[in-house]
Scaffold this motif. Structure first.
Motif, PDB file in Angstrom:
ATOM      1  N   TYR A   4       0.746  -1.240   0.060  1.00 11.06           N
ATOM      2  CA  TYR A   4       0.089  -0.012  -0.183  1.00 11.06           C
ATOM      3  C   TYR A   4       0.742   1.398  -0.011  1.00 11.06           C
ATOM      4  CZ  TYR A   4      -3.898  -2.905   1.300  1.00 11.06           C
ATOM      5  OH  TYR A   4      -4.835  -3.902   1.530  1.00 11.06           O
ATOM      6  N   GLU A   5       0.147   2.496  -0.287  1.00 12.61           N
ATOM      7  CA  GLU A   5       0.865   3.493  -0.332  1.00 12.61           C
ATOM      8  C   GLU A   5      -0.086   4.565   0.442  1.00 12.61           C
ATOM      9  OE1 GLU A   5       3.521   5.733  -3.553  1.00 12.61           O
ATOM     10  OE2 GLU A   5       1.473   6.422  -3.819  1.00 12.61           O
ATOM     11  N   VAL A   6       0.410   5.463   1.026  1.00  8.59           N
ATOM     12  CA  VAL A   6      -0.613   6.379   2.030  1.00  8.59           C
ATOM     13  C   VAL A   6       0.253   7.779   1.699  1.00  8.59           C
ATOM     14  CG1 VAL A   6       0.357   5.815   4.436  1.00  8.59           C
ATOM     15  CG2 VAL A   6      -1.797   7.035   3.702  1.00  8.59           C
ATOM     16  N   MET A   7      -0.626   8.766   1.311  1.00  8.25           N
ATOM     17  CA  MET A   7      -0.146  10.234   1.451  1.00  8.25           C
ATOM     18  C   MET A   7      -1.093  10.924   2.255  1.00  8.25           C
ATOM     19  SD  MET A   7       1.048  12.913  -1.340  1.00  8.25           S
ATOM     20  CE  MET A   7       2.747  12.463  -1.347  1.00  8.25           C
ATOM     21  N   TYR A   8      -0.638  11.706   3.278  1.00 10.22           N
ATOM     22  CA  TYR A   8      -1.368  12.556   4.152  1.00 10.22           C
ATOM     23  C   TYR A   8      -0.782  13.939   4.366  1.00 10.22           C
ATOM     24  CZ  TYR A   8       1.459  10.550   7.999  1.00 10.22           C
ATOM     25  OH  TYR A   8       2.458  10.170   8.835  1.00 10.22           O
ATOM     26  N   ILE A   9      -1.701  14.841   4.379  1.00 12.13           N
ATOM     27  CA  ILE A   9      -1.024  16.217   4.350  1.00 12.13           C
ATOM     28  C   ILE A   9      -1.408  16.779   6.064  1.00 12.13           C
ATOM     29  CG2 ILE A   9      -1.226  18.596   3.548  1.00 12.13           C
ATOM     30  CD1 ILE A   9      -2.183  17.385   0.837  1.00 12.13           C
ATOM     31  N   GLU A  83      -5.242  16.920  12.938  1.00  8.38           N
ATOM     32  CA  GLU A  83      -4.077  17.238  12.229  1.00  8.38           C
ATOM     33  C   GLU A  83      -3.978  17.219  10.715  1.00  8.38           C
ATOM     34  OE1 GLU A  83      -3.517  14.925  14.829  1.00  8.38           O
ATOM     35  OE2 GLU A  83      -3.242  16.052  16.510  1.00  8.38           O
ATOM     36  N   ILE A  84      -4.763  16.247  10.432  1.00  6.97           N
ATOM     37  CA  ILE A  84      -4.886  15.861   9.146  1.00  6.97           C
ATOM     38  C   ILE A  84      -5.971  16.871   8.219  1.00  6.97           C
ATOM     39  CG2 ILE A  84      -5.028  13.865   7.402  1.00  6.97           C
ATOM     40  CD1 ILE A  84      -2.416  13.847   9.281  1.00  6.97           C
ATOM     41  N   ILE A  85      -5.090  17.350   7.037  1.00  4.93           N
ATOM     42  CA  ILE A  85      -6.219  17.977   6.128  1.00  4.93           C
ATOM     43  C   ILE A  85      -6.885  17.016   5.330  1.00  4.93           C
ATOM     44  CG2 ILE A  85      -6.543  19.898   4.362  1.00  4.93           C
ATOM     45  CD1 ILE A  85      -4.100  20.996   5.749  1.00  4.93           C
ATOM     46  N   ARG A  86      -6.080  16.119   4.587  1.00  3.12           N
ATOM     47  CA  ARG A  86      -6.282  15.140   3.415  1.00  3.12           C
ATOM     48  C   ARG A  86      -5.480  14.118   3.597  1.00  3.12           C
ATOM     49  NH1 ARG A  86     -10.236  17.841   2.599  1.00  3.12           N
ATOM     50  NH2 ARG A  86     -11.220  18.569   0.371  1.00  3.12           N
ATOM     51  N   TYR A  87      -5.832  12.887   3.142  1.00  2.33           N
ATOM     52  CA  TYR A  87      -5.093  11.771   3.087  1.00  2.33           C
ATOM     53  C   TYR A  87      -5.649  10.734   1.930  1.00  2.33           C
ATOM     54  CZ  TYR A  87      -9.223   8.970   4.991  1.00  2.33           C
ATOM     55  OH  TYR A  87     -10.313   8.476   5.111  1.00  2.33           O
ATOM     56  N   LEU A  88      -4.871   9.835   1.343  1.00  4.58           N
ATOM     57  CA  LEU A  88      -5.181   8.972   0.263  1.00  4.58           C
ATOM     58  C   LEU A  88      -4.470   7.617   0.461  1.00  4.58           C
ATOM     59  CD1 LEU A  88      -6.730   8.586  -2.181  1.00  4.58           C
ATOM     60  CD2 LEU A  88      -4.719   9.310  -3.606  1.00  4.58           C
ATOM     61  N   ILE A  89      -5.205   6.654   0.771  1.00  2.86           N
ATOM     62  CA  ILE A  89      -4.469   5.298   0.706  1.00  2.86           C
ATOM     63  C   ILE A  89      -4.978   4.512  -0.361  1.00  2.86           C
ATOM     64  CG2 ILE A  89      -4.296   3.027   1.921  1.00  2.86           C
ATOM     65  CD1 ILE A  89      -5.648   4.479   4.450  1.00  2.86           C
ATOM     66  N   THR A  90      -3.807   4.111  -1.156  1.00  2.22           N
ATOM     67  CA  THR A  90      -3.966   3.098  -2.439  1.00  2.22           C
ATOM     68  C   THR A  90      -3.161   1.685  -2.502  1.00  2.22           C
ATOM     69  OG1 THR A  90      -2.092   4.258  -3.425  1.00  2.22           O
ATOM     70  CG2 THR A  90      -4.198   5.371  -3.753  1.00  2.22           C
ATOM     71  N   LYS A  91      -3.651   0.911  -3.155  1.00  6.41           N
ATOM     72  CA  LYS A  91      -2.921  -0.241  -3.455  1.00  6.41           C
ATOM     73  C   LYS A  91      -1.617  -0.132  -4.296  1.00  6.41           C
ATOM     74  CE  LYS A  91      -6.698  -3.323  -2.657  1.00  6.41           C
ATOM     75  NZ  LYS A  91      -7.475  -4.294  -3.448  1.00  6.41           N
ATOM     76  N   ASP A  92      -0.484  -0.296  -3.862  1.00  6.04           N
ATOM     77  CA  ASP A  92       0.664  -0.360  -4.811  1.00  6.04           C
ATOM     78  C   ASP A  92       0.709  -1.533  -5.693  1.00  6.04           C
ATOM     79  OD1 ASP A  92       2.715   0.877  -5.749  1.00  6.04           O
ATOM     80  OD2 ASP A  92       4.041   0.653  -4.103  1.00  6.04           O
TER      81      ASP A  92
END
Length: 94
Positions: A4-9, A83-92
């Motif tokens: 998985y890959e997660v990006m959060y702001i 604390e989190i504005i946005r996030y996205l979790i995707t399958k790598d």
């Protein structure tokens, strides 16, 4: 276990110590049932558009392998974190 890959702001008005604590909190959740393969705190960057009256944010990118239960728990905590504005979790796929 899947990749998985997660990006959060993180909000830009959060102090550096709180940013580090937030990053460590999410690392702990992932490591509770998974393994982090790559972790990158990209720093403060300009958002493409304004989100909740914020123009900047601290970007964090994490690649990891985990079970779906760990991903569900991570998403639950990301949703309720102030604390989190946005996030996205995707399958790598790679």
């Amino acid at each position: 276990m899947r990749k998985y890959e997660v990006m959060y702001i993180i909000r830009p008005d959060v102090e550096q110590e709180a940013v580090q604590a937030t990053v460590e909190k999410f690392q702990g959740i992932i490591q509770n049932g998974g393994e982090i393969t790559k972790h990158d705190v990209m720093g403060k960057r300009r958002l493409a558009y304004e989100i909740n009256k914020f123009r900047d944010g601290v970007y964090v990118l994490v690649n990891f392998t985990a079970t779906p239960d760990v991903v569900n728990e991570l998403e639950r905590i990301l949703k309720i974190s102030d604390e989190i504005i946005r996030y996205l979790i995707t399958k790598d796929v790679a």
